[in-house]
Motif scaffolding. Structure first.
Motif, PDB file in Angstrom:
ATOM      1  N   ALA A 159      57.400  29.942  30.322  1.00 50.01           N
ATOM      2  CA  ALA A 159      56.281  29.032  30.070  1.00 50.01           C
ATOM      3  C   ALA A 159      55.456  28.856  31.341  1.00 50.01           C
ATOM      4  O   ALA A 159      54.218  28.887  31.304  1.00 50.01           O
ATOM      5  N   GLU A 160      56.129  28.711  32.454  1.00 49.70           N
ATOM      6  CA  GLU A 160      55.419  28.545  33.721  1.00 49.70           C
ATOM      7  C   GLU A 160      54.646  29.811  34.082  1.00 49.70           C
ATOM      8  O   GLU A 160      53.483  29.750  34.501  1.00 49.70           O
ATOM      9  N   LEU A 161      55.266  30.971  33.885  1.00 50.68           N
ATOM     10  CA  LEU A 161      54.573  32.233  34.153  1.00 50.68           C
ATOM     11  C   LEU A 161      53.352  32.377  33.245  1.00 50.68           C
ATOM     12  O   LEU A 161      52.276  32.787  33.699  1.00 50.68           O
ATOM     13  N   ALA A 162      53.483  32.005  31.985  1.00 51.48           N
ATOM     14  CA  ALA A 162      52.361  32.085  31.044  1.00 51.48           C
ATOM     15  C   ALA A 162      51.227  31.162  31.474  1.00 51.48           C
ATOM     16  O   ALA A 162      50.048  31.545  31.432  1.00 51.48           O
ATOM     17  N   GLN A 163      51.550  29.954  31.902  1.00 51.51           N
ATOM     18  CA  GLN A 163      50.520  29.012  32.349  1.00 51.51           C
ATOM     19  C   GLN A 163      49.775  29.554  33.572  1.00 51.51           C
ATOM     20  O   GLN A 163      48.552  29.458  33.655  1.00 51.51           O
ATOM     21  N   HIS A 164      50.512  30.114  34.518  1.00 52.44           N
ATOM     22  CA  HIS A 164      49.883  30.689  35.718  1.00 52.44           C
ATOM     23  C   HIS A 164      49.031  31.905  35.358  1.00 52.44           C
ATOM     24  O   HIS A 164      47.956  32.104  35.933  1.00 52.44           O
ATOM     25  N   THR A 165      49.510  32.699  34.426  1.00 50.85           N
ATOM     26  CA  THR A 165      48.744  33.866  33.985  1.00 50.85           C
ATOM     27  C   THR A 165      47.455  33.420  33.311  1.00 50.85           C
ATOM     28  O   THR A 165      46.379  33.974  33.568  1.00 50.85           O
ATOM     29  N   HIS A 166      47.543  32.400  32.475  1.00 49.29           N
ATOM     30  CA  HIS A 166      46.371  31.852  31.796  1.00 49.29           C
ATOM     31  C   HIS A 166      45.337  31.369  32.822  1.00 49.29           C
ATOM     32  O   HIS A 166      44.137  31.658  32.695  1.00 49.29           O
ATOM     33  N   ALA A 167      45.799  30.682  33.848  1.00 49.08           N
ATOM     34  CA  ALA A 167      44.897  30.194  34.899  1.00 49.08           C
ATOM     35  C   ALA A 167      44.276  31.358  35.668  1.00 49.08           C
ATOM     36  O   ALA A 167      43.075  31.330  35.982  1.00 49.08           O
ATOM     37  N   ALA A 168      45.061  32.383  35.966  1.00 49.34           N
ATOM     38  CA  ALA A 168      44.541  33.543  36.701  1.00 49.34           C
ATOM     39  C   ALA A 168      43.490  34.289  35.878  1.00 49.34           C
ATOM     40  O   ALA A 168      42.466  34.724  36.423  1.00 49.34           O
ATOM     41  N   VAL A 169      43.733  34.409  34.583  1.00 47.20           N
ATOM     42  CA  VAL A 169      42.746  35.067  33.715  1.00 47.20           C
ATOM     43  C   VAL A 169      41.460  34.242  33.687  1.00 47.20           C
ATOM     44  O   VAL A 169      40.357  34.790  33.778  1.00 47.20           O
ATOM     45  N   GLY A 170      41.600  32.927  33.577  1.00 43.92           N
ATOM     46  CA  GLY A 170      40.428  32.051  33.584  1.00 43.92           C
ATOM     47  C   GLY A 170      39.620  32.191  34.868  1.00 43.92           C
ATOM     48  O   GLY A 170      38.388  32.272  34.835  1.00 43.92           O
ATOM     49  N   LYS A 171      40.293  32.258  36.010  1.00 44.24           N
ATOM     50  CA  LYS A 171      39.610  32.429  37.297  1.00 44.24           C
ATOM     51  C   LYS A 171      38.901  33.777  37.362  1.00 44.24           C
ATOM     52  O   LYS A 171      37.778  33.880  37.855  1.00 44.24           O
ATOM     53  N   ALA A 172      39.573  34.812  36.876  1.00 47.38           N
ATOM     54  CA  ALA A 172      38.961  36.147  36.902  1.00 47.38           C
ATOM     55  C   ALA A 172      37.727  36.208  36.018  1.00 47.38           C
ATOM     56  O   ALA A 172      36.718  36.800  36.399  1.00 47.38           O
ATOM     57  N   VAL A 173      37.780  35.586  34.860  1.00 44.91           N
ATOM     58  CA  VAL A 173      36.625  35.567  33.958  1.00 44.91           C
ATOM     59  C   VAL A 173      35.482  34.789  34.599  1.00 44.91           C
ATOM     60  O   VAL A 173      34.323  35.224  34.585  1.00 44.91           O
ATOM     61  N   ALA A 174      35.782  33.651  35.193  1.00 43.78           N
ATOM     62  CA  ALA A 174      34.756  32.835  35.845  1.00 43.78           C
ATOM     63  C   ALA A 174      34.117  33.589  37.007  1.00 43.78           C
ATOM     64  O   ALA A 174      32.900  33.555  37.197  1.00 43.78           O
ATOM     65  N   ALA A 175      34.925  34.290  37.785  1.00 46.78           N
ATOM     66  CA  ALA A 175      34.407  35.057  38.921  1.00 46.78           C
ATOM     67  C   ALA A 175      33.521  36.203  38.432  1.00 46.78           C
ATOM     68  O   ALA A 175      32.515  36.529  39.058  1.00 46.78           O
ATOM     69  N   HIS A 176      33.908  36.812  37.326  1.00 44.94           N
ATOM     70  CA  HIS A 176      33.143  37.941  36.776  1.00 44.94           C
ATOM     71  C   HIS A 176      31.776  37.477  36.270  1.00 44.94           C
ATOM     72  O   HIS A 176      30.790  38.183  36.384  1.00 44.94           O
ATOM     73  N   ARG A 177      31.734  36.257  35.736  1.00 44.64           N
ATOM     74  CA  ARG A 177      30.481  35.723  35.178  1.00 44.64           C
ATOM     75  C   ARG A 177      29.505  35.286  36.265  1.00 44.64           C
ATOM     76  O   ARG A 177      28.319  35.213  36.033  1.00 44.64           O
ATOM     77  N   SER A 178      30.025  34.944  37.428  1.00 44.99           N
ATOM     78  CA  SER A 178      29.108  34.444  38.471  1.00 44.99           C
ATOM     79  C   SER A 178      28.654  35.515  39.409  1.00 44.99           C
ATOM     80  O   SER A 178      28.707  36.622  39.270  1.00 44.99           O
TER      81      SER A 178
END
Length: 177
Positions: free
Chosen positions: A158-177
Motif C-alpha cells: 500500500a505504501e509503495l502504491a501511494q508513493h508510485t501514485h505520487a511520483a506519477v502525479g509529479k511526472a504528469v505535472a512536470a510534463h504539462r508545464s
C-alpha cells in the motif's frame, strides 16, 4: 520492479523508505540487478528516489526481460525524417491481455483478489491504468479498487502504491508545464 522485490521478500517499504531484507539473489537477472543496486546504497533510501532512479530505464529493462522470455518481440518502424522507433508487440495477445481482463472481471464481479493480483491492482491504480482496465465498469468496481488500496492491501505494498501514485502525479505535472 520494487513491488517484485517486495513480494520476493528481498526488500521492505516502511515509513517512506526502502530497506533491504536479504541480498540472496532472485532467480531473474533483472530482479537481481535491481536488488544489487538497492543493496549497494548503504542504508535505507526514500521510495521516491528509487522510483525516479529505476524509472529512468525501466521500460527498456522490462522490455528486454519480456523479449528474453519470449513474451514480446521488438518491432522497429522506420519512417522518413523520423528516427526509428521500437515497439514491443506481445507474442500472444491473449496471454498479454489476461492480467487486465482478470482484474477487470474480478473487480466488476466484486470478487476477492489473490495477493499478487492485489499488488497488480494497486499498481494499476497508482499509474492511472485503472481508467482503461475498468472502462465502462460500474461504480462499485472503482470503489472496490480504492478500498483495496486504502484499507485492505498489505501495508508495504500500500505504501509503495501511494508513493508510485505520487511520483506519477509529479511526472504528469512536470510534463504539462
Amino acid at each position: 520492479m520494487l513491488a517484485e522485490l517486495l513480494y520476493l521478500q528481498k526488500i521492505v517499504v516502511q515509513a517512506g523508505r526502502v530497506y533491504v531484507v536479504t541480498t540472496s539473489a532472485p532467480g531473474d537477472a533483472l530482479a537481481h540487478r535491481v536488488l544489487a543496486e538497492v543493496a549497494a546504497e548503504r542504508g535505507a533510501v526514500a521510495v521516491g528516489t528509487w522510483l525516479t532512479v529505476l524509472g529512468q530505464d525501466s521500460y527498456e529493462q522490462v522490455a528486454e526481460r519480456l523479449e528474453r522470455n519470449g513474451r514480446v518481440r521488438a518491432q522497429v518502424s522506420r519512417r522518413r525524417l523520423v528516427m526509428a522507433q521500437t515497439r514491443y508487440v506481445p507474442t500472444d495477445v491473449n496471454e498479454a491481455g489476461w492480467p487486465a481482463a482478470r482484474l477487470s472481471l474480478a473487480l466488476r464481479q466484486r470478487r476477492r483478489l489473490a495477493a499478487q493480483d492485489e499488488a497488480l491492482a494497486a499498481l494499476m491504480w497508482a499509474t492511472g491504468l485503472d481508467r482503461y482496465v475498468l472502462d465502462g465498469a460500474p461504480a462499485h468496481a472503482y470503489t472496490q479498487l480504492r478500498a483495496l488500496v486504502s484499507h485492505h492491501l498489505w501495508p508495504p505494498m500500500a505504501e509503495l502504491a501511494q508513493h508510485t501514485h505520487a511520483a506519477v502525479g509529479k511526472a504528469v505535472a512536470a510534463h504539462r508545464s
